[in-house]
Design a protein around this motif. Structure first.
Motif, PDB file in Angstrom:
ATOM      1  N   CYS A  43       0.969  -1.058  -0.632  1.00  0.00           N
ATOM      2  CA  CYS A  43       0.589   0.092   0.434  1.00  0.00           C
ATOM      3  C   CYS A  43       0.455   1.623  -0.114  1.00  0.00           C
ATOM      4  O   CYS A  43       0.205   2.432  -0.112  1.00  0.00           O
ATOM      5  CB  CYS A  43      -0.866   0.197   1.405  1.00  0.00           C
ATOM      6  SG  CYS A  43      -1.879  -1.383   1.573  1.00  0.00           S
ATOM      7  N   GLY A  44       2.072   1.177   0.601  1.00  0.00           N
ATOM      8  CA  GLY A  44       2.725   2.114   0.711  1.00  0.00           C
ATOM      9  C   GLY A  44       3.019   2.546   1.856  1.00  0.00           C
ATOM     10  O   GLY A  44       3.119   2.085   2.561  1.00  0.00           O
ATOM     11  N   ASP A  45       4.376   3.841   2.062  1.00  0.00           N
ATOM     12  CA  ASP A  45       4.512   4.632   3.620  1.00  0.00           C
ATOM     13  C   ASP A  45       3.425   4.430   4.129  1.00  0.00           C
ATOM     14  O   ASP A  45       3.720   4.818   5.253  1.00  0.00           O
ATOM     15  CB  ASP A  45       5.346   5.464   2.681  1.00  0.00           C
ATOM     16  CG  ASP A  45       6.736   4.450   2.083  1.00  0.00           C
ATOM     17  OD1 ASP A  45       6.416   3.438   2.511  1.00  0.00           O
ATOM     18  OD2 ASP A  45       8.157   5.430   1.919  1.00  0.00           O
ATOM     19  N   LEU A  98       9.149   5.213   8.859  1.00  0.00           N
ATOM     20  CA  LEU A  98       9.670   5.567   9.096  1.00  0.00           C
ATOM     21  C   LEU A  98      11.155   5.261   8.326  1.00  0.00           C
ATOM     22  O   LEU A  98      12.247   6.381   7.713  1.00  0.00           O
ATOM     23  CB  LEU A  98       9.757   6.388  10.465  1.00  0.00           C
ATOM     24  CG  LEU A  98       8.787   7.329  10.943  1.00  0.00           C
ATOM     25  CD1 LEU A  98       9.577   7.835  11.872  1.00  0.00           C
ATOM     26  CD2 LEU A  98       8.373   8.891   9.811  1.00  0.00           C
ATOM     27  N   ASP A  99      11.304   4.218   8.975  1.00  0.00           N
ATOM     28  CA  ASP A  99      12.555   3.475   8.507  1.00  0.00           C
ATOM     29  C   ASP A  99      12.279   1.939   7.700  1.00  0.00           C
ATOM     30  O   ASP A  99      12.138   1.456   8.758  1.00  0.00           O
ATOM     31  CB  ASP A  99      13.848   3.455   9.805  1.00  0.00           C
ATOM     32  CG  ASP A  99      15.123   3.474   9.763  1.00  0.00           C
ATOM     33  OD1 ASP A  99      15.466   1.840   8.957  1.00  0.00           O
ATOM     34  OD2 ASP A  99      16.174   3.958   9.803  1.00  0.00           O
ATOM     35  N   ARG A 100      12.910   2.075   6.235  1.00  0.00           N
ATOM     36  CA  ARG A 100      12.335   0.327   6.020  1.00  0.00           C
ATOM     37  C   ARG A 100      13.304  -0.531   6.491  1.00  0.00           C
ATOM     38  O   ARG A 100      12.714  -1.214   6.604  1.00  0.00           O
ATOM     39  CB  ARG A 100      12.280   0.852   4.833  1.00  0.00           C
ATOM     40  CG  ARG A 100      12.432  -0.508   3.916  1.00  0.00           C
ATOM     41  CD  ARG A 100      11.530  -0.190   2.209  1.00  0.00           C
ATOM     42  NE  ARG A 100      10.735   0.528   1.597  1.00  0.00           N
ATOM     43  CZ  ARG A 100      10.012   0.661   1.496  1.00  0.00           C
ATOM     44  NH1 ARG A 100       9.633  -1.280   1.317  1.00  0.00           N
ATOM     45  NH2 ARG A 100       8.866   1.497   0.983  1.00  0.00           N
ATOM     46  N   GLU A 101      14.489  -0.150   6.432  1.00  0.00           N
ATOM     47  CA  GLU A 101      15.642  -0.884   6.969  1.00  0.00           C
ATOM     48  C   GLU A 101      15.249  -1.280   8.441  1.00  0.00           C
ATOM     49  O   GLU A 101      16.391  -2.033   8.753  1.00  0.00           O
ATOM     50  CB  GLU A 101      17.323  -0.653   6.569  1.00  0.00           C
ATOM     51  CG  GLU A 101      17.470  -0.235   5.522  1.00  0.00           C
ATOM     52  CD  GLU A 101      17.727  -2.080   4.729  1.00  0.00           C
ATOM     53  OE1 GLU A 101      18.130  -2.258   4.816  1.00  0.00           O
ATOM     54  OE2 GLU A 101      16.883  -1.473   3.590  1.00  0.00           O
ATOM     55  N   GLY A 152      11.976   4.962  15.805  1.00  0.00           N
ATOM     56  CA  GLY A 152      12.191   5.797  14.610  1.00  0.00           C
ATOM     57  C   GLY A 152      11.127   4.852  13.379  1.00  0.00           C
ATOM     58  O   GLY A 152      11.809   5.072  12.506  1.00  0.00           O
ATOM     59  N   ILE A 153      10.817   3.687  13.843  1.00  0.00           N
ATOM     60  CA  ILE A 153      10.974   3.199  12.807  1.00  0.00           C
ATOM     61  C   ILE A 153       9.143   3.071  12.240  1.00  0.00           C
ATOM     62  O   ILE A 153       9.228   3.477  10.777  1.00  0.00           O
ATOM     63  CB  ILE A 153      10.055   1.281  13.204  1.00  0.00           C
ATOM     64  CG1 ILE A 153      11.631   0.898  14.042  1.00  0.00           C
ATOM     65  CG2 ILE A 153       9.913  -0.078  11.740  1.00  0.00           C
ATOM     66  CD1 ILE A 153      11.474  -0.394  14.482  1.00  0.00           C
TER      67      ILE A 153
END
Length: 221
Positions: free
Chosen positions: A167-169, A212-215, A200-201
């Motif tokens: 769906c996206g971010d 916020l943070d894909r990794e 911060g994810i």
């Protein structure tokens, strides 16, 4: 009938093997289904509805305990076929499930009575039904394995990862909805999401989550 014919031709691999008369019979028997978000699509006591082809929207297939706890087994999206509302056509499968529209949805219904004649005459049509059901059972087994063997934090991470990819971010999901999808309690999901936010994810908003943070999320899988 040209639009339903094209839709069934794309969704049902055996459609081209049917005679024009058989196709016409099914097209005449099919009916549109429109339901608002939150509506019950199917429950066991309603009988065998038939095959559903979703045109738009989304629905979830789930089970519920007597205490009211729900476990979402899998979801059906636009363009997909739902066979669990037609289990009366499959002698080897007896499975009591509930189905709910999680978005406003439109679908076409192929009634069981009309479809049964085609199944009797075309083995490939019956094979499609069982193959599709088998694929769904694989999803159900994966869901059960997550519930039994994975911690809630990892289950939330897997769910969010799949949803962000699809769906996206930004996900318009509440904590309660996520809890229903993964078969957990809302309070537990809320704790996990707040922890992810502190790391911060994701960012938490009213009725939505933002990646916020894909990794960092990938590392939680």
């Amino acid at each position: 009938m040209s639009e339903p014919n094209a839709l069934f031709s794309a969704a049902l691999p055996f459609w081209g093997e049917l005679s024009p008369e058989e196709q016409d019979q099914l097209l005449r028997a099919c009916s549109p289904l429109t339901l608002a978000k939150g509506s019950v699509v199917h429950r066991q006591e309603q009988g065998c509805r038939g095959l559903l082809l979703l045109l738009s929207g989304q629905m979830r297939v789930y089970i519920a305990s007597e205490e009211g706890r729900e476990v979402t087994l899998y979801r059906v999206h636009a363009g997909e076929v739902c066979v669990m509302s037609a289990t009366c056509l499959m002698d080897a499968i007896v499975f009591d499930v509930l189905m709910e529209a999680v978005e406003d949805l439109r679908a076409l219904t192929l009634p069981s009575a009309a479809l049964s004649r085609v199944l009797a005459a075309h083995p490939r049509a019956e094979l499609f039904l069982y193959k599709t059901a088998s694929e769904r059972f694989s999803e159900i087994m994966w869901t059960m394995q997550q519930i039994l063997f994975l911690g809630v934090d990892r289950r939330v991470a897997i769910f969010l990862w799949d949803e962000f990819l699809r769906c996206g971010d930004v996900l318009p999901l509440t904590h309660e909805a996520i809890a229903r999808y993964i078969g957990s309690a809302r309070e537990v999901v809320t704790k996990v999401l707040h922890y992810f936010a502190e790391e911060g994810i994701v960012a938490l908003g009213r009725g939505k989550l933002t990646l916020l943070d894909r990794e960092k999320l990938r590392a939680r899988l």
